[in-house]
Design a protein around this motif. Structure first.
Motif: not given
Ligand code: 4GS
Length: 245
Positions: A178, A195, A206-208, A210-211, A240
């Protein structure tokens, strides 16, 4: 772990492993890296290590001797159960899984070739496997050997300050990494994703993920195809891809 590198440029390898994570691992005694040259075993006045290729063609080929004597001397310094690897553009790809496999061994013999390559009979008699760091041709096997050493040594217990950083490396999950950010929080009007500064660790994880999923889909679809994405991962990826870029 003990690593013996057979190379025509031992000083290059010896110097390169002295820095950073590798250097600290050596200082701590977690790994020992020794580089030697076949030239020290050459018996002719010119200290020859190569010769012209049978069948003609450009360039030179590393001769069986003195490389074989050098390899056998290096193997004698390695513990039982060590494995010998030849770095070559036509080898099997170096992957995270291969690095994990090699990191479990007590020792490694790495043959770093120069010229067009080495006599095939040397590979047949002394090498367990050939490994490539990528589909391109370099001038020598020293940089590939250093890449392999770095990828393996960072996986040894205690080498990374925070063991999680190796475990969290997305490649462990089969994904690309990420994006990373550090201070300043805003640079020339570009802010760090909110975030990451919000303190919500579940949202950050979650963001990591998703990235990592999105970047892998965009840059390395071949890796995505190998994965059985969970329903949640499929949802994250879909979200994404729907985001305006
Ligand atoms: N790519 C590679 N991954 O491992 N070794 C690689 C390589 O290009 N080796 C050179 C091939 C030509 N002879 C000198 C060495």
């Amino acid at each position: 772990m003990r690593i013996e590198v057979v190379t025509l440029f031992p000083e290059f390898v010896a110097e390169a492993v002295r820095v950073g994570v590798l250097g600290r691992a050596i200082e701590r005694g977690t790994v020992a890296v020794n580089a030697t040259t076949p030239r020290e075993f050459a018996t002719d006045v010119h200290k020859s290590v190569d010769d012209r290729p049978y069948g003609g063609g450009p360039g030179m080929v590393m001769t069986i001797e003195p490389a074989r004597t050098s390899i056998r001397a290096a193997k004698a310094r390695l513990p039982a159960g060590s494995r010998s690897v030849y770095l070559a553009a036509d080898g099997a790809p170096l992957t995270h899984a291969k690095a994990q496999e090699l990191a479990k061994l007590p020792g490694l013999l790495l043959l770093a070739g120069r010229y067009e390559g080495v006599d095939e009979r040397l590979i047949q008699s002394e090498i367990d496997e050939s490994v490539s760091i990528g589909d391109y041709v370099l001038s020598g096997g020293e940089l590939p050997a250093l890449v392999l050493i770095d990828a393996v040594v960072r996986l040894l217990p205690g080498v990374l300050g925070d063991e999680a950083s190796a475990i969290e490396d997305s490649f462990v999950a089969g994904l690309l990494d990420w994006p990373h950010y550090t201070r300043p929080e805003v640079f020339e009007g570009q802010a760090v994703p909110a975030v990451l500064v919000g303190g919500n660790h579940a949202a950050i994880r979650r963001w990591r993920e998703q990235q990592a999923l999105g970047r892998t889909w965009l840059r390395r679809p071949d890796l995505i195809e190998k994965l059985a994405l969970t329903a949640e991962q499929q949802r994250l990826l879909k979200e994404f891809l729907a985001e305006p870029k």
